[in-house]
Design an enzyme around this catalytic site. Structure first.
Site, PDB file in Angstrom:
ATOM      1  N   SER A 153       0.846  -1.279  -0.370  1.00  0.00           N
ATOM      2  CA  SER A 153      -0.012   0.072   0.046  1.00  0.00           C
ATOM      3  C   SER A 153       1.058   1.465  -0.169  1.00  0.00           C
ATOM      4  CB  SER A 153      -0.864  -0.243   1.087  1.00  0.00           C
ATOM      5  OG  SER A 153      -0.059  -0.476   2.716  1.00  0.00           O
ATOM      6  N   GLY A 154       2.326   1.188   0.340  1.00  0.00           N
ATOM      7  CA  GLY A 154       2.779   1.953  -0.120  1.00  0.00           C
ATOM      8  C   GLY A 154       3.504   2.570   1.366  1.00  0.00           C
TER       9      GLY A 154
ATOM     10  N   GLU B 153       6.984  -2.991  12.206  1.00  0.00           N
ATOM     11  CA  GLU B 153       6.481  -4.552  11.863  1.00  0.00           C
ATOM     12  C   GLU B 153       7.280  -4.852  12.988  1.00  0.00           C
ATOM     13  OE1 GLU B 153       4.205  -7.303   9.654  1.00  0.00           O
ATOM     14  OE2 GLU B 153       4.989  -5.340   8.532  1.00  0.00           O
TER      15      GLU B 153
END
Lengths: 266, 277, 292
Positions: free
Chosen positions: C46-47, C173
């Site tokens: 998604s960028g 993450e």
């Protein structure tokens, strides 16, 4: 790094894209061999026309090919200059100390430049229109007679295809590691040679360690999937020699024979 | 019938001073889904590798589908067991999706016509047929794991081992792969052994085996084990939402049932409790 | 001085000017205030990763401006002047253990500060403190980082970024691949850094429970654009919208929506188990009351 066009595959459905990689490999080799027989205007004209026809048949704009040549620009200039200054003989146009520009020098420089450009362009057609894996398949197939000599052709081909398969993965990883180290304050491409070598260490070590761990995992997975003997495997991928390949072969052989004919019999 | 039987298994890594697998014994019945849980470093993945002879145990006995694992039988046993590993990239050896699915068949010298049919069949079963000619660089982690599954079912094994196969995926990829595995288990009557931290994956299992420091700790149904609440974190699992909520409600002096309830069970119970107020 | 980060109409193309050009960011506008905890969510691709590489100027916008503190970065900004920003904005990339390279843990942690002119002796002192901060046992400091467990390596890498003493910490993450205990420990560390040292936190995550539990601002990305921004409460108040963009809800919120259909009343949708229990308890029978 992203702007390098040389050696990249550009997807498409052109005449050349549809050809068997073996045909493309054979034709490229033939072409490169015959380039060295070309020695005058007419022979070069045939070689150039054949090349341009192939470019058109690849349905990729000439501009893209030219851009592919740019990274090699300095190498070309350098080769040409060497030829200009060190090819002696014939009429001398200019002289300064040991630097001499002579007619023979200019002639051989022009010749070298022409050959250089033609060879690069014909190989670029091959790489633009053929996936690396197809090239590997083509090489495997062309080498397969060596099997009779107990040469491990299939194992070699699998190695090559695995290596190609992991090129994008490793490039990606190298970029990630570089980003991480830049974030920790490493300046790449700055300072003197010693400084530059020092900045390579924080990239190379993780890259090697990761590649090594990856290799172990891959081999474990391959073993779990039943890989034991490289040679006694069947092949899913098959190459098909089609009419486009025969047609291209005929066109090339006729044109290239003309070049050799002109050189020796005119 | 026990399709996997492990008896007194021991293994120690060459440079280690502790046992990675310490006298472990258990059985798995054909057609069951068993999850092996335990925190990182508890020896779960070592156990999986021992089961298909990717490493040789120091002592003990492994029997797969009636056949004892020995250096002589290891290739026959690998015909019966497919394994999906943790890192989606490091098991994708083909240059394209179709090539990767064919890899296992090529190793077994399956003839090309059969391969062509089976590759398509297997890809359709995992919902990846549209991606047949894609290269791995253009696939998500979840898609790569589905391709790995296709490569395994093309060999038609009896047992599927998942070695933390969902741990590197995003939640969506994880959901997708789990539902594919559930379908495959049904259709192909597979025995599934999954090594996992994922509570949803564990909840899918019929039984859970808890391993800690290389030792067998206990075996239980998800229902029995999930009622352990906070202790689950030590076992390498998350506490499921119903358990967390029951805890929080108890602190607020709400009378809650002792036994484990899944989300639906808890919702039913809450509805009853509300009506009885 | 506090560092705030602002994006104004940021566009980014990969391989700009080639036939392979791909637009990865489209017209991004956002602001990160000092001391805030921002979560960035969105599907893979998604960028998100392109966006965060603009946060410490690893990438420069193809057009538009990024302001980091008092520095303005545009396409024309010279690479030379960007280094000081890397010290202000620390980056913990996905699987950061892949960046370790030194012979010992302590040397690896001390590597970053030395690139910014801190003396070796000072850097080692700093490294020792950071190792303690992330909960690494002192006995590990002179071991090779490659001999450690995955979870320990992750901490070494995080300590190596903290040793830069940044004002903003970006984590991509950071809990991926860890077991539940490891995940909890990393998130507790992040919370502590924010509370005790006032670090601005930017967390890229797929874990909606972490968003609900820790963040005070959420940026949702999709196809290279910011498709929604707001508090977690605002973001999670529209389950249909989230579903349509293939994003989940926190577990407690999801469960609350189910209970709502069963007749339970919620003033505002609970985001955490604690909030859910707070709102449920008054609607339920208390202990000692017979309800079977």
């Amino acid at each position: 790094m992203n702007k390098v066009m040389f050696g990249r595959f550009i997807p498409g459905h052109s005449w050349v894209h549809r050809m068997d990689p073996r045909a493309k490999l054979i034709l490229s080799f033939l072409y490169i061999a015959v380039v060295f027989f070309a020695n005058d205007f007419w022979t070069y004209l045939i070689m150039t026309v054949l090349l341009l026809a192939s470019v058109v048949a690849s349905a990729i704009r000439l501009g893209v090919y030219i851009r592919g040549l740019l990274p090699l620009f300095w190498l070309m200039i350098f080769t040409v200059l060497i030829q200009v200054f060190f090819g002696a003989g014939g009429h001398v146009y200019w002289q300064w100390g040991w630097l001499v520009v002579s007619q023979n020098g200019l002639n051989s420089a022009g010749l070298i430049l022409m050959r250089f450009v033609l060879i690069i362009l014909i190989s670029t057609i091959l790489t633009f229109t053929t996936q690396p894996l197809e090239i590997a398949d083509g090489i495997e197939s062309l080498l397969s007679p060596l099997r009779r000599l107990h040469f491990p052709v299939a194992t070699l081909a699998l190695m090559l295809s695995l290596a190609l398969r992991f090129v994008p993965t490793l490039m990606d990883e190298a970029e990630k590691i570089m980003n991480a180290q830049r974030s920790r304050g490493v300046d790449f491409g700055e300072g003197g040679l010693r400084q530059r070598i020092r900045t390579i260490v924080p990239i190379l070590i993780p890259l090697f360690v990761n590649a090594f761990n990856r290799a172990i995992e891959i081999s474990t997975a391959m073993e779990a999937r039943g890989y034991q003997d490289g040679e006694n495997r069947t092949k899913y991928r098959q190459l098909k020699w089609q009419r486009v390949d025969t047609a291209s072969l005929v066109i090339y052989i006729v044109s290239l024979s003309a070049v050799i004919g002109l050189r020796y019999f005119s | 019938m026990a399709i996997i039987r492990v008896e007194n298994l021991n293994y120690q890594y060459p440079n280690s001073d502790t046992q990675a697998i310490d006298n472990v014994s258990f059985e798995i019945q054909a057609g069951d889904w068993v999850a092996i849980v335990g925190h990182n470093g508890s020896g779960k993945s070592t156990l999986a590798k021992l089961l298909i002879g990717l490493m040789a145990a120091d002592s003990g006995k492994i029997t797969i589908d009636g056949q004892e694992l020995t250096p002589e039988t290891v290739w026959q046993i690998r015909e019966k067991v497919g394994m999906v590993f943790q890192n989606p990239d490091n098991q994708f050896v083909g240059a394209t999706v179709a090539d990767d699915v064919a890899f296992g068949m090529e190793n077994r010298s399956v003839d090309r016509d059969t391969m062509v049919t089976k590759v398509d069949q297997a890809l359709a079963q995992v919902g990846m047929l549209d991606y047949k000619n894609r290269e791995p660089a253009n696939l998500s982690g979840g898609q790569k794991q589905r391709v790995a599954l296709a490569g395994i079912i093309a060999i038609a094994p009896k047992i599927l081992i998942l070695d933390e196969a969902t741990s590197m995926l995003d939640p969506r990829g994880r959901q997708e792969i789990l539902s594919v595995i559930q379908d495959l288990k049904q259709q192909l009557n597979l025995t599934v052994l999954s090594i996992t931290h994922d509570i949803d994956e564990a909840a899918n299992a019929d039984r859970l085996v808890v391993i800690d420091d290389g030792r067998f700790v206990e075996e239980a149904t998800p229902k029995e084990l999930f009622s352990h609440g906070q202790q689950l974190v030590e076992m390498g699992l998350d506490v499921p939402l119903p358990e967390k909520l029951k805890d929080a409600l108890q602190q607020r002096h709400v009378a809650i049932p002792q036994s484990y309830l899944d989300e639906r069970g808890l919702a039913d119970w809450l509805r009853t409790s509300r009506l009885n107020k | 001085m506090a560092t705030d980060i602002t994006f104004e109409q940021v566009n980014y193309w990969y391989q700009a000017g080639t036939p392979f050009a791909v637009q990865a960011l489209k017209d991004i506008n956002l602001a990160i205030t000092p001391g805030s905890f921002t979560a960035v969510v969105g599907q893979t691709g998604s960028g998100k990763s392109t966006m965060i590489q603009h946060l410490n100027a690893l990438l420069k916008p193809s057009s538009g401006t990024v302001k980091i503190g008092d520095r303005v970065i545009t396409n024309e900004t010279k690479n030379k002047h960007l280094k000081p920003l890397r010290k202000k904005v620390g980056m913990v990339f996905q699987f950061p253990e892949n960046q370790l390279f030194e012979e010992t843990v302590i040397k690896d942690i001390a590597f970053g500060p030395q690139n910014f002119g801190v003396s070796e002796a000072d850097a080692l002192v700093l490294a020792k403190r950071m190792a303690q901060e992330v909960g690494l046992d002192e006995s590990l400091l002179n071991r090779s980082p490659f001999d450690l467990s995955g979870g320990q390596m992750r901490r070494v890498a995080i300590a190596g970024v903290l040793a830069l003493e940044p004002e903003v910490l970006v984590l991509d993450e950071p809990t991926a691949g860890l077991d539940p205990r490891g995940r909890l420990e990393v998130m507790q560390l992040v919370t502590r850094l924010r509370e005790e040292q006032g670090l601005t936190i930017i967390l890229i995550t797929h874990q909606m429970d972490d968003v609900a539990n820790y963040a005070d601002h959420v940026i949702v990305m999709g196809h290279g654009e910011v498709i929604k921004q707001g508090s977690p409460r605002e973001i999670f108040s529209d389950p249909e919208w989230l579903e349509a963009h293939q994003l989940g809800l926190p577990a407690a919120t999801q469960f609350a929506y189910k209970l709502q259909q069963d007749g339970f009343q919620f003033d505002s949708m609970p985001l955490t188990v604690e909030e859910l229990a707070d709102q449920l308890a008054p609607q339920l029978a208390k202990e000692g009351i017979d309800h079977e």
